[in-house]
Design a protein around this motif. Structure first.
Motif, short mmCIF file in Angstrom:
data_model
loop_
_atom_site.label_atom_id
_atom_site.label_comp_id
_atom_site.label_asym_id
_atom_site.label_seq_id
_atom_site.Cartn_x
_atom_site.Cartn_y
_atom_site.Cartn_z
N ASP A 211 5.62 -67.79 15.26
CA ASP A 211 4.68 -66.64 15.50
C ASP A 211 4.87 -65.39 15.87
O ASP A 211 4.58 -64.29 15.30
CB ASP A 211 3.41 -67.17 16.16
N ASP A 212 5.94 -65.33 16.96
CA ASP A 212 6.39 -64.08 17.39
C ASP A 212 7.24 -63.20 16.31
O ASP A 212 6.99 -62.16 16.30
CB ASP A 212 7.43 -64.22 18.33
N LEU A 213 7.94 -64.16 15.63
CA LEU A 213 8.77 -63.48 14.35
C LEU A 213 7.55 -62.77 13.59
O LEU A 213 7.83 -61.74 12.81
CB LEU A 213 9.66 -64.44 13.80
N ARG A 214 6.64 -63.49 13.12
CA ARG A 214 5.78 -63.21 12.22
C ARG A 214 5.10 -61.89 12.52
O ARG A 214 4.88 -60.98 11.90
CB ARG A 214 4.92 -64.28 11.92
N VAL A 215 4.77 -61.92 13.73
CA VAL A 215 4.03 -60.72 14.25
C VAL A 215 4.83 -59.39 14.18
O VAL A 215 4.31 -58.41 13.75
CB VAL A 215 3.32 -60.81 15.93
N VAL A 216 6.06 -59.65 14.38
CA VAL A 216 6.99 -58.24 14.41
C VAL A 216 7.09 -57.81 13.00
O VAL A 216 6.82 -56.92 12.62
CB VAL A 216 8.45 -58.49 14.87
N ALA A 217 7.10 -59.06 12.13
CA ALA A 217 7.22 -58.53 10.66
C ALA A 217 6.06 -58.03 9.90
O ALA A 217 6.15 -57.06 9.37
CB ALA A 217 7.70 -59.99 9.83
N GLU A 218 4.85 -58.53 10.80
CA GLU A 218 3.72 -57.97 10.27
C GLU A 218 3.20 -56.48 10.43
O GLU A 218 2.85 -55.70 9.84
CB GLU A 218 2.41 -59.07 10.17
N SER A 219 3.75 -56.29 11.82
CA SER A 219 3.64 -54.80 12.27
C SER A 219 4.43 -53.84 11.84
O SER A 219 4.04 -52.68 11.33
CB SER A 219 3.46 -54.75 14.02
N ASN A 220 5.68 -54.29 11.35
CA ASN A 220 6.49 -53.56 10.62
C ASN A 220 6.09 -53.35 9.13
O ASN A 220 6.15 -52.34 8.58
CB ASN A 220 8.06 -54.21 10.48
N LEU A 221 5.65 -54.35 8.51
CA LEU A 221 5.12 -54.19 7.27
C LEU A 221 3.65 -53.26 7.00
O LEU A 221 3.68 -52.32 6.23
CB LEU A 221 4.56 -55.60 6.60
N LYS A 222 2.85 -53.32 8.44
CA LYS A 222 2.04 -52.30 8.50
C LYS A 222 2.15 -50.95 8.23
O LYS A 222 1.69 -50.13 7.72
CB LYS A 222 0.98 -52.75 9.65
N GLU A 223 3.44 -50.43 9.22
CA GLU A 223 3.84 -49.13 9.14
C GLU A 223 4.42 -48.98 7.82
O GLU A 223 4.44 -47.85 7.25
CB GLU A 223 5.18 -49.29 10.33
N ARG A 224 5.14 -49.93 7.04
CA ARG A 224 5.65 -49.59 5.75
C ARG A 224 4.37 -49.30 4.78
O ARG A 224 4.61 -48.17 4.24
CB ARG A 224 6.31 -50.86 5.20
N LYS A 225 3.18 -50.02 4.87
CA LYS A 225 2.15 -49.67 4.01
C LYS A 225 1.65 -48.53 4.16
O LYS A 225 1.11 -47.70 3.28
CB LYS A 225 1.13 -50.80 4.49
N LYS A 226 1.70 -47.92 5.55
CA LYS A 226 1.21 -46.58 5.68
C LYS A 226 1.80 -45.47 4.82
O LYS A 226 1.60 -44.37 4.72
CB LYS A 226 1.38 -46.04 7.20
N GLU A 227 3.24 -45.80 4.51
CA GLU A 227 4.13 -44.86 3.71
C GLU A 227 4.01 -44.92 2.15
O GLU A 227 4.25 -43.99 1.48
CB GLU A 227 5.45 -45.24 4.08
N ILE A 228 3.08 -45.85 1.78
CA ILE A 228 2.73 -46.27 0.32
C ILE A 228 2.43 -44.76 -0.33
O ILE A 228 2.80 -44.27 -1.27
CB ILE A 228 2.11 -47.17 -0.06
N GLU A 229 1.27 -44.30 0.49
CA GLU A 229 0.52 -42.96 -0.03
C GLU A 229 1.41 -41.84 -0.30
O GLU A 229 1.44 -41.30 -1.37
CB GLU A 229 -0.58 -42.52 0.94
N SER A 230 2.48 -41.63 0.75
CA SER A 230 3.23 -40.30 0.59
C SER A 230 4.31 -40.57 -0.60
O SER A 230 4.74 -39.75 -1.12
CB SER A 230 4.03 -40.17 1.84
N CYS A 231 4.64 -41.99 -0.67
CA CYS A 231 5.71 -42.23 -1.87
C CYS A 231 5.07 -41.88 -3.17
O CYS A 231 5.77 -41.59 -4.04
CB CYS A 231 5.99 -43.82 -1.70
N GLU A 232 3.97 -42.56 -3.13
CA GLU A 232 3.13 -42.28 -4.39
C GLU A 232 2.81 -40.97 -4.89
O GLU A 232 3.04 -40.63 -5.97
CB GLU A 232 1.80 -43.29 -4.51
N HIS A 233 2.49 -40.26 -3.92
CA HIS A 233 2.42 -38.89 -3.81
C HIS A 233 3.54 -38.06 -4.61
O HIS A 233 3.82 -37.36 -5.59
CB HIS A 233 2.13 -38.22 -2.54
#
Lengths: 153, 418
Positions: B301-323
């Motif tokens: 679960d700890d590993l998953r939490v780290v992975a998910e919080s990183n994924l959330k950070e990546r998702k924030k970047e989708i918009e600027s990539c698409e732009h």
């Protein structure tokens, strides 16, 4: 004016190097403790690894203690030659001797009692804090005494 | 002229179909050669990874690129078209370009922002240029795609932070030990996830491996695959002293690594840090162990939490990539329109020259050649003047594409190409 004794110059240079190493070790230690805390609380932070910080922190002591020893020895020789005494009460001298004792005890813990890792880092951070505290404390105390005597005069 | 992207990926196509349609590295060259023969287009590109099979074409006129590609896939892999037809997606022109840019930036990947796809496309690009199936348009398009991908990875955080459990484990190990160089790993209990994690650690530089499992044979099998040492399950604790990283994934119903065990081991290993990765459910390591100095315990679960919080950070970047993708695709089309209009205009001019020459040489052959030439120039100039002006105007607003298509279709300029 008489030029400064070579022992005095060695003493000052060595003392500066020693305290810079101790400060370096202290900062690396703080960073280590911060990262250790982060890792224990499931957080990943950027920056160098724990092992690198621990090594830096310990290397600071490894350099600092022998150089401080050299600073003290040259200092005593200089005192004896120029003033004919080995000791007088002064915040720098007292806290340096104190620092030497504290770090020697730390090395004893490390090499004889086998203190490593986080505990060793905590000890070194505490040692540096204590020395700074003693030095500032003595400075303050000295200032008080001076003020007292000046007032009387 | 059309840019088409036709393919299938992990999103809609089940693995059972995907694995039948994938091209092995050795088959790509042959596949490209056969595509060139059987699909009516002027440029061809093929990409095949475990998550996608995708082809890019430059075609002209109303071709049947899709049908031909379907047939090619079916023939090449001996699979009925109806088995995969519903999985296929097709993008045209702007959409195809944006799709390629998204794919290469990792926006379309199973693991958002992963870097591997960039290399895979680069490799496929080399194969296609070796096979001679690339031309000016796809050549330029992929060159642009590599630039977009590099920009996305340096200017945004789309690929930052580990987002899968094994890669989080590696990142944590590096956080503790620094760059891995021969750290000893103990695997307690074999399983898919523990093997995957081990694989990632080894790829990042972890060294000697010990494998212990209740069924000793399983330990031996896994050990053989990693050039590791199999250990009897009763012996793992005595070996723990020299180990830096432990991956546990046994099926035991209770904890098997106890607080007491680890305290004892830590003393004898002079507090050298110990990283415990517990991916078993129920957990294999007592949670009290996490409190021991210099021991870092992470459960699944700890590993998953780290992975998910990183994924959330990546998702924030989708918009600027698409732009950025949108911007770069517009740039590409500006270039393409320029190229295309000069090509169409050239063909139009050739066509007029052809007509004028025929007529003038036929009926007006009495005129001196000099005069015939002047007449032809003036007529051509007059006819072309208005369309050229209109095209220039349209190009300013980015709408020359439709005019060019109309000219090509109305005068049937396709045949001028041969």
């Amino acid at each position: 004016m008489k030029s400064a004794s070579p022992y005095f110059i060695v003493h000052v240079a060595a003392a500066v190097v020693a305290y810079i190493s101790f400060a370096f070790s202290f900062i690396a230690g703080l960073f280590y403790l911060y990262q250790d805390w982060q890792l224990k609380h499931r957080r990943l932070v950027k920056g160098p690894s724990l092992e690198a910080m621990e090594r830096l922190s310990f290397n600071g002591l490894l350099i600092g203690l022998p150089v401080l020893t050299a600073a003290l020895i040259s200092g005593f020789i200089w005192l004896k030659m120029d003033f004919g005494t080995l000791w007088f009460w002064n915040s720098k001298l007292t806290s340096s001797v104190f620092a030497w004792l504290v770090y020697s005890v730390l090395f004893y813990f490390h090499y004889v009692s086998g203190v490593h890792g986080r505990k060793m880092v905590i000890l070194s951070v505490c040692a540096f804090s204590l020395i700074v505290f003693i030095f500032l404390g003595m400075n303050f105390f000295e200032a008080q005494i001076h003020a007292h005597f000046e007032h009387r005069a | 002229m059309h840019i088409s992207s036709i393919g299938l990926n992990h999103k809609i196509c089940p693995i059972a179909v995907r694995e039948r349609l994938a091209f092995s590295k050795t088959a790509i060259q042959e596949a490209l050669a056969r595509m060139k023969q059987n699909i009516h287009a002027s440029e061809w590109f093929l990409l095949s990874t475990c998550n996608r099979v995708e082809a890019y074409f430059i075609s002209h006129g109303t071709g049947h690129v899709r049908e031909e590609f379907e047939k090619f896939l079916s023939d090449f892999h001996n699979i009925e078209i109806k088995e995969f037809r519903n999985c296929l997606y097709q993008y045209e022109d702007e959409e195809a370009v944006r799709h390629l840019f998204k794919v290469i930036c990792g926006l379309d990947s199973l693991v958002l922002g992963e870097n591997e796809i960039h290399g895979q496309i680069k490799e496929s690009f080399t194969w296609a240029s070796e096979a001679g199936t690339l031309g000016p348009v796809l050549g330029r398009l992929f060159e642009r795609a590599f630039q977009v991908s590099k920009k996305a990875r340096t200017e945004t955080k789309i690929n930052e932070g580990a987002v899968s459990i094994p890669s989080v484990a590696v990142e944590l190990a590096e956080k503790i030990f620094g760059r891995l160089h021969g750290e000893k790993v103990l695997v307690l209990g074999t399983g898919e996830m523990s093997e995957l994690t081990l694989k990632h650690l080894v790829a990042s530089g972890a060294g000697a491996i010990l494998v212990a499992n209740r069924t000793y044979e399983k330990a031996v099998t896994l050990a053989a695959r990693f050039n590791a040492e199999a250990v009897h399950f009763d012996d793992w604790l005595t070996r723990l002293k020299s180990v830096d990283i432990v991956i546990t994934s046994t099926a035991a119903p209770h904890a098997i690594v106890t607080h007491e065990d680890v305290v004892g081991v830590m003393r004898s290993r002079r507090q050298k840090p110990l990283f415990l990765i517990d991916i078993a459910v129920p957990r294999d390591v007592e949670s009290e162990v996490a409190k021991i100095d210099d021991v870092y315990l992470y459960n699944i679960d700890d590993l998953r939490v780290v992975a998910e919080s990183n994924l959330k950070e990546r998702k924030k970047e989708i918009e600027s990539c698409e732009h950025m993708i949108l911007e770069k695709s517009e740039e590409f089309f500006k270039w393409l329109n320029g190229l295309e209009s000069s090509e169409v205009i050239n063909r139009f001019r050739e066509y007029l020259d052809f007509c004028l020459e025929q007529e003038l040489n036929g009926r007006f052959h009495a005129l001196p050649e000099e005069e015939r030439k002047q007449l032809a120039d003036r007529l051509r100039g007059k006819i072309m003047h208005a369309p050229l002006e209109k095209l220039k105007e349209a190009a300013k607003n980015g709408g020359s594409h439709r005019y060019l298509e109309a000219i090509e279709a109305l005068f049937d300029l396709e045949r001028m190409k041969r």
